[in-house]
Motif scaffolding. Sequence first.
Motif, PDB file in Angstrom:
ATOM      1  N   SER A   1      50.253  38.078  60.028  1.00 60.70           N
ATOM      2  CA  SER A   1      49.338  36.963  60.260  1.00 60.70           C
ATOM      3  C   SER A   1      48.750  36.434  58.920  1.00 60.70           C
ATOM      4  N   PRO A   2      48.084  35.474  58.975  1.00 57.07           N
ATOM      5  CA  PRO A   2      47.701  35.104  57.480  1.00 57.07           C
ATOM      6  C   PRO A   2      46.469  35.517  57.223  1.00 57.07           C
ATOM      7  N   ALA A   3      46.104  35.297  55.989  1.00 59.81           N
ATOM      8  CA  ALA A   3      44.780  36.044  55.539  1.00 59.81           C
ATOM      9  C   ALA A   3      43.381  35.392  56.253  1.00 59.81           C
ATOM     10  N   PRO A   4      42.538  36.333  56.402  1.00 59.80           N
ATOM     11  CA  PRO A   4      41.254  35.580  56.794  1.00 59.80           C
ATOM     12  C   PRO A   4      40.605  34.821  55.613  1.00 59.80           C
ATOM     13  N   ALA A   5      39.937  33.671  56.137  1.00 58.09           N
ATOM     14  CA  ALA A   5      39.350  32.726  54.982  1.00 58.09           C
ATOM     15  C   ALA A   5      38.101  33.475  54.093  1.00 58.09           C
ATOM     16  N   PHE A   6      37.935  33.451  52.896  1.00 59.17           N
ATOM     17  CA  PHE A   6      36.812  33.978  52.175  1.00 59.17           C
ATOM     18  C   PHE A   6      36.196  32.787  51.396  1.00 59.17           C
ATOM     19  N   THR A   7      34.857  32.983  51.303  1.00 60.72           N
ATOM     20  CA  THR A   7      34.261  32.118  50.484  1.00 60.72           C
ATOM     21  C   THR A   7      34.239  32.194  48.891  1.00 60.72           C
ATOM     22  N   ASP A   8      33.792  31.135  48.194  1.00 60.68           N
ATOM     23  CA  ASP A   8      33.879  31.220  46.864  1.00 60.68           C
ATOM     24  C   ASP A   8      32.978  32.295  46.499  1.00 60.68           C
ATOM     25  N   GLU A   9      31.624  32.574  46.945  1.00 58.18           N
ATOM     26  CA  GLU A   9      30.870  33.627  46.513  1.00 58.18           C
ATOM     27  C   GLU A   9      31.622  34.980  46.783  1.00 58.18           C
ATOM     28  N   GLU A  10      32.355  35.282  47.861  1.00 61.49           N
ATOM     29  CA  GLU A  10      33.038  36.192  48.011  1.00 61.49           C
ATOM     30  C   GLU A  10      34.264  36.760  46.872  1.00 61.49           C
ATOM     31  N   TRP A  11      34.960  35.433  46.631  1.00 64.60           N
ATOM     32  CA  TRP A  11      35.803  35.489  45.659  1.00 64.60           C
ATOM     33  C   TRP A  11      35.395  36.009  44.370  1.00 64.60           C
ATOM     34  N   HIS A  12      33.912  35.523  43.907  1.00 69.06           N
ATOM     35  CA  HIS A  12      33.680  35.928  42.623  1.00 69.06           C
ATOM     36  C   HIS A  12      33.106  37.088  42.697  1.00 69.06           C
ATOM     37  N   LEU A  13      32.566  37.790  43.759  1.00 68.44           N
ATOM     38  CA  LEU A  13      32.066  39.047  43.747  1.00 68.44           C
ATOM     39  C   LEU A  13      33.470  40.022  43.740  1.00 68.44           C
ATOM     40  N   PHE A  14      34.510  39.663  44.203  1.00 67.50           N
ATOM     41  CA  PHE A  14      35.640  40.382  44.113  1.00 67.50           C
ATOM     42  C   PHE A  14      36.292  40.413  42.489  1.00 67.50           C
ATOM     43  N   ASP A  15      36.201  39.157  42.108  1.00 68.98           N
ATOM     44  CA  ASP A  15      36.785  39.019  40.677  1.00 68.98           C
ATOM     45  C   ASP A  15      35.755  40.105  39.687  1.00 68.98           C
ATOM     46  N   ASP A  16      34.478  39.729  39.733  1.00 72.61           N
ATOM     47  CA  ASP A  16      33.471  40.835  39.199  1.00 72.61           C
ATOM     48  C   ASP A  16      33.740  42.268  39.519  1.00 72.61           C
ATOM     49  N   THR A  17      33.956  42.588  40.708  1.00 71.18           N
ATOM     50  CA  THR A  17      34.160  43.974  41.068  1.00 71.18           C
ATOM     51  C   THR A  17      35.525  44.365  40.442  1.00 71.18           C
ATOM     52  N   LEU A  18      36.501  43.782  40.440  1.00 66.75           N
ATOM     53  CA  LEU A  18      37.769  44.184  39.721  1.00 66.75           C
ATOM     54  C   LEU A  18      37.572  44.320  38.292  1.00 66.75           C
ATOM     55  N   ARG A  19      37.063  43.482  37.521  1.00 65.72           N
ATOM     56  CA  ARG A  19      36.820  43.673  36.227  1.00 65.72           C
ATOM     57  C   ARG A  19      36.002  44.894  35.884  1.00 65.72           C
ATOM     58  N   THR A  20      35.214  45.244  36.797  1.00 62.40           N
ATOM     59  CA  THR A  20      34.095  46.385  36.409  1.00 62.40           C
ATOM     60  C   THR A  20      34.932  47.600  36.664  1.00 62.40           C
ATOM     61  N   LEU A  21      35.698  47.466  37.669  1.00 63.54           N
ATOM     62  CA  LEU A  21      36.686  48.868  37.907  1.00 63.54           C
ATOM     63  C   LEU A  21      37.636  49.454  36.884  1.00 63.54           C
ATOM     64  N   CYS A  22      38.040  48.193  36.045  1.00 67.27           N
ATOM     65  CA  CYS A  22      39.291  48.545  35.219  1.00 67.27           C
ATOM     66  C   CYS A  22      38.577  48.916  33.764  1.00 67.27           C
ATOM     67  N   GLY A  23      38.928  50.077  33.484  1.00 72.06           N
ATOM     68  CA  GLY A  23      38.552  50.675  32.194  1.00 72.06           C
ATOM     69  C   GLY A  23      39.729  50.458  31.287  1.00 72.06           C
ATOM     70  N   PRO A  24      39.465  50.697  29.769  1.00 66.68           N
ATOM     71  CA  PRO A  24      40.598  51.044  28.999  1.00 66.68           C
ATOM     72  C   PRO A  24      41.595  52.052  29.678  1.00 66.68           C
ATOM     73  N   ASN A  25      42.721  51.820  29.284  1.00 69.57           N
ATOM     74  CA  ASN A  25      43.892  52.927  29.678  1.00 69.57           C
ATOM     75  C   ASN A  25      44.077  52.823  31.225  1.00 69.57           C
TER      76      ASN A  25
END
Length: 326
Positions: free
Chosen positions: A119-143
Motif C-alpha cells: 500500500s502507499p504511505a499514509p499522508a503526513f503534515t509539514d509539521e510532522e515532517w519537521h518533527l521527524f527531521d529534527d528527531t533524526l538529527r538529534t538521534l545521530c551522534g558522531p560515530n
Amino acid sequence: MERQGATEHVSRTGRVITVTLNPAVDLFVSVKHLEPGTLHRVPTPLQHAGGKGLNVAKMLACLSVPTVATGFLGGRRGDWLHEALVSQGVESQFVRIANESRMNVKVIDDAGTLTELNSPAPAFTDEEWHLFDDTLRTLCGPNSWLALCGNLPAGCQSHWYRDIISWAKQSGIKTLLDASGVALELGIQACPDVIKPNQHELEQLTGSTLHNHEEVMRAAAQLVEAGVGLVVVSLGEEGLAAVTSSAALHVRVPSVPVVSSVGAGDTVVAGLLYGIFHQFSLYDTIRFAAAAGTAKVQKPGNMHPSKEDIETCLASTDIVDWGSQS
Ligand SMILES: Nc1ncnc2c1ncn2[C@@H]1O[C@H](COP(=O)(O)OP(=O)(O)OP(=O)(O)O)[C@@H](O)[C@H]1O
Ligand SMILES: O=P(O)(O)OC[C@@]1(O)O[C@H](CO)[C@@H](O)[C@@H]1O
C-alpha cells in the motif's frame, strides 16, 4: 591481496539509526495455488513488523548491535509496530502521525511464488515532517551509522536522501543507502559510504541490462568512481558482489530451500552493518552479510534468522576475488 576493512575509521562504539519513512504491518498469507476471482480458505496469516528499516533494526537488535529505529508511525497499526519493535529489543523513536500506518499483504503459494500487495504511505503534515527531521538529527551522534532504507513516500522531496547524507557527512556520521529509482540516483550524488542495490535496481540506475557478473562488477565500479565508498549488489541465489576502490569480490552462497525471500535484502544490510560495527575485514563483512541473506530466505514471513543460523550458512559461503576494477 591485502585485506582491508569494510570502511575506514569506524568507531566500534557508534550505534545504528535506521530510517523507515513508510513502515508496514506485513500480513503473510499462504495458499496452495493463487487463483484470481475465487475464494481461498487459508491458514491463519502471519503478521510481522515490516518496512525495510524495521527489518534491518530487528536483525541488528538480535545481533546485539545498539540500534534505534525512526520514521513515521500512525494509528493502531503504529502502536502495534512500536510494541513489536520494543519486544524485539529495538529502541523505537518514531514520530507519531495522525494517519494510520499501512498494511502490506504477501501471498506465498506452495511453489514458493510470492505475490506482494504493498500500500502507499499514509499522508503526513509539514509539521510532522519537521518533527521527524529534527528527531533524526538529534538521534545521530558522531560515530553513528545512519541506515536510510526504502523509497521516499509521496509528500517527501525526492532529494531528501541526498540532503540528509550531505548533512551526515558534515557531522561525522556514516551512511548506508538502500533505495531505488530517483531516491537512489539523487542519494548517490551525496556519496554515501555504502549502498546496497539488487541487480534490478543497479540496472535501473545504469540504464542497461547487466548480463553477467563482469558487467555487474563494472557497473558497481562506476558508482565507486562516482564517490560511493562500498557498493554491495545483492544477486539472489547467486550471492552478492562487493566493489570498493581497491577490491571487487563475489560471495557465493549455498543452494537452500526458499521459504520466504521477503526482507532478504534488508538482512544483507543488517549483516553489512554488523560487520562494520565489529570492524571486520571487507571479506568477513560481506561473507557475513551474504550468509545472513541466505539464512533469512529459509525463515517464514519476514522473520529474521538467528546468529547461529547465519553462522551455519557462513561455513558454506566462499569468495571469488575479481581483482581491482578501477
Ligand atoms: N534462492 C536463494 N538461495 C540462497 N540465498 C539467497 C536466495 N535468495 C536470496 N538469497 C540471499 O539473500 C540475499 C538478498 O537477496 P536478494 O538479492 O533477492 O535481495 P533483494 O532483492 O534486495 O531483496 P528484497 O528487496 O526482497 O529484500 C542474497 O545476496 C543472498 O545472500
Ligand atoms: O513498499 P516498499 O516500501 O517498497 O516495500 C515494503 C516492503 O515490501 O519491504 C520489506 C521487505 O524488504 C517488507 O517488510 C515491506 O512490506
